[in-house]
Structure formats: structure tokens, C-alpha cells
Design a protein around this motif. Structure first.
Motif, short mmCIF file in Angstrom:
data_model
loop_
_atom_site.label_atom_id
_atom_site.label_comp_id
_atom_site.label_asym_id
_atom_site.label_seq_id
_atom_site.Cartn_x
_atom_site.Cartn_y
_atom_site.Cartn_z
N MET A 1 0.84 -1.18 0.00
CA MET A 1 0.00 0.00 0.00
C MET A 1 0.88 1.24 0.00
N LYS A 2 0.50 2.20 -0.81
CA LYS A 2 1.26 3.43 -0.90
C LYS A 2 0.51 4.55 -0.19
N ILE A 3 1.26 5.37 0.53
CA ILE A 3 0.67 6.51 1.22
C ILE A 3 0.74 7.70 0.26
N TYR A 4 -0.43 8.22 -0.12
CA TYR A 4 -0.49 9.33 -1.05
C TYR A 4 -0.52 10.69 -0.35
N ASN A 5 -1.02 10.73 0.86
CA ASN A 5 -1.08 11.99 1.61
C ASN A 5 -0.55 11.72 3.02
N LYS A 6 0.71 12.09 3.25
CA LYS A 6 1.36 11.76 4.52
C LYS A 6 0.76 12.55 5.69
N LYS A 7 0.33 13.78 5.44
CA LYS A 7 -0.27 14.58 6.50
C LYS A 7 -1.55 13.92 7.03
N THR A 8 -2.41 13.51 6.14
CA THR A 8 -3.64 12.83 6.53
C THR A 8 -3.33 11.49 7.19
N PHE A 9 -2.30 10.81 6.70
CA PHE A 9 -1.90 9.54 7.29
C PHE A 9 -1.52 9.72 8.76
N TRP A 10 -0.69 10.73 9.06
CA TRP A 10 -0.25 10.92 10.44
C TRP A 10 -1.38 11.43 11.32
N TYR A 11 -2.31 12.24 10.77
CA TYR A 11 -3.50 12.61 11.54
C TYR A 11 -4.32 11.36 11.89
N GLY A 12 -4.48 10.47 10.92
CA GLY A 12 -5.21 9.23 11.15
C GLY A 12 -4.55 8.37 12.21
N ILE A 13 -3.23 8.23 12.13
CA ILE A 13 -2.50 7.46 13.14
C ILE A 13 -2.67 8.08 14.52
N GLY A 14 -2.58 9.41 14.58
CA GLY A 14 -2.75 10.10 15.87
C GLY A 14 -4.12 9.85 16.48
N PHE A 15 -5.17 9.95 15.68
CA PHE A 15 -6.51 9.72 16.19
C PHE A 15 -6.72 8.27 16.59
N ILE A 16 -6.14 7.33 15.85
CA ILE A 16 -6.27 5.93 16.22
C ILE A 16 -5.55 5.67 17.55
N VAL A 17 -4.39 6.29 17.73
CA VAL A 17 -3.67 6.14 19.01
C VAL A 17 -4.50 6.72 20.15
N LEU A 18 -5.10 7.90 19.94
CA LEU A 18 -5.95 8.48 20.98
C LEU A 18 -7.15 7.58 21.30
N GLY A 19 -7.78 7.04 20.26
CA GLY A 19 -8.91 6.14 20.48
C GLY A 19 -8.50 4.87 21.21
N THR A 20 -7.34 4.34 20.86
CA THR A 20 -6.85 3.13 21.53
C THR A 20 -6.51 3.41 22.99
N LEU A 21 -5.88 4.56 23.25
CA LEU A 21 -5.60 4.94 24.64
C LEU A 21 -6.88 5.09 25.44
N GLN A 22 -7.89 5.70 24.82
CA GLN A 22 -9.18 5.84 25.50
C GLN A 22 -9.81 4.48 25.77
N LEU A 23 -9.66 3.55 24.83
CA LEU A 23 -10.17 2.20 25.03
C LEU A 23 -9.49 1.53 26.20
N MET A 24 -8.16 1.66 26.28
CA MET A 24 -7.42 1.04 27.39
C MET A 24 -7.81 1.68 28.73
N ILE A 25 -7.98 2.99 28.74
CA ILE A 25 -8.40 3.66 29.98
C ILE A 25 -9.80 3.22 30.37
N SER A 26 -10.67 3.07 29.37
CA SER A 26 -12.04 2.62 29.67
C SER A 26 -12.06 1.20 30.20
N ILE A 27 -11.21 0.34 29.66
CA ILE A 27 -11.14 -1.04 30.16
C ILE A 27 -10.62 -1.04 31.59
N TRP A 28 -9.64 -0.18 31.86
CA TRP A 28 -9.03 -0.16 33.19
C TRP A 28 -9.94 0.48 34.23
N LYS A 29 -10.58 1.61 33.91
CA LYS A 29 -11.39 2.33 34.90
C LYS A 29 -12.88 2.09 34.76
#
Length: 137
Positions: A1-29
Motif C-alpha cells: 500500500m502506498k501513502i499518497y497523503n502523509k499529513k492525513t496519514f499521520w492525523y489518522g495514526i494520531g486519532f487511532i492512538v488516541l482512540g486506543t488509549l481511551q479504550l485502554m483507559i475505559s477497560i481499566w477504569k
């Protein structure tokens, strides 16, 4: 897979990391409505950002929309208005801190200094940018 828009790619990665962190916090608390909604939104925004960065057509549309003159003008006007509103709010908070110093001097004195520094910084930056763009042809 080729990344055509790196800025959007890193925004997507950032939001997925935030969502995953929220999931882990929700599981823990424990899950609550606000955290769950925020987690789902972060994961959806991140996923759509990743999909848009991997698609050639969607990335091309994003780049064209980013370079569109009307979109840039709207963004500049919105940022200018936001700065004006932030200056007004900061000035009002300074005035409230001046009046509040009679009740609790230490607390409102610190707030007055903080809001005064922020207000002064915003005014100086605004003057510098005005001078810069007035010099520029």
C-alpha cells in the motif's frame, strides 16, 4: 500500500492512538458514555484519515481542497476572528481579575499576571505579523 497523503496519514495514526488509549483507559477504569463516544469518534476519524491517505483519488481531492483559494480565505478569516475573540476574552478576564483582587489577592493576582502576559504576547505577535505582511509585496 502506498501513502499518497502523509499529513492525513499521520492525523489518522494520531486519532487511532488516541482512540486506543481511551479504550485502554475505559477497560481499566470502566466504560462511561462520554469516554465511549470520544473513543468511537477518534477511531472513526482515524480510520477515515488512513483510508483517505491510502486512496489516490481521495488524496488528490484533499490536496485540491487544501489549495483552493476560497477554503484558504475562509481559514484565514476564521483564525483572525478567533484571535480577536481570544484577545477580548483575555482582556475581560484581566478586568475580572483586577476586581477580584479585592476579595482574594493572591489567587486573582496570579491570574492577573497570567492573563496580562498572554494578552501582551497576543498583541505583540499581532503587531509583528502586521508589520511583516505590510512590508511583504
Amino acid at each position: 500500500m502506498k501513502i499518497y497523503n502523509k499529513k492525513t496519514f499521520w492525523y489518522g495514526i494520531g486519532f487511532i492512538v488516541l482512540g486506543t488509549l481511551q479504550l485502554m483507559i475505559s477497560i481499566w477504569k470502566g466504560f462511561d458514555l462520554k469516554g465511549t463516544v470520544m473513543m468511537i469518534l477518534c477511531l472513526l476519524i482515524g480510520g477515515s484519515g488512513l483510508l483517505r491517505s491510502f486512496s489516490r483519488e481521495m488524496s488528490r481531492e484533499d490536496k485540491i481542497a487544501e489549495l483552493d483559494e476560497r477554503n484558504r480565505l475562509v481559514e484565514w478569516r476564521a483564525k483572525s476572528r478567533a484571535l480577536g475573540i481570544a484577545e477580548l476574552v483575555c482582556f475581560v478576564c484581566m478586568l475580572l481579575s483586577i476586581f477580584g483582587m479585592q476579595a482574594m489577592e493572591a489567587f486573582f493576582g496570579g491570574m492577573l499576571v497570567a492573563f496580562g502576559l498572554i494578552f501582551t504576547t497576543m498583541l505583540i505577535i499581532e503587531c509583528i505579523t502586521l508589520l511583516y505582511y505590510n512590508k511583504k509585496p
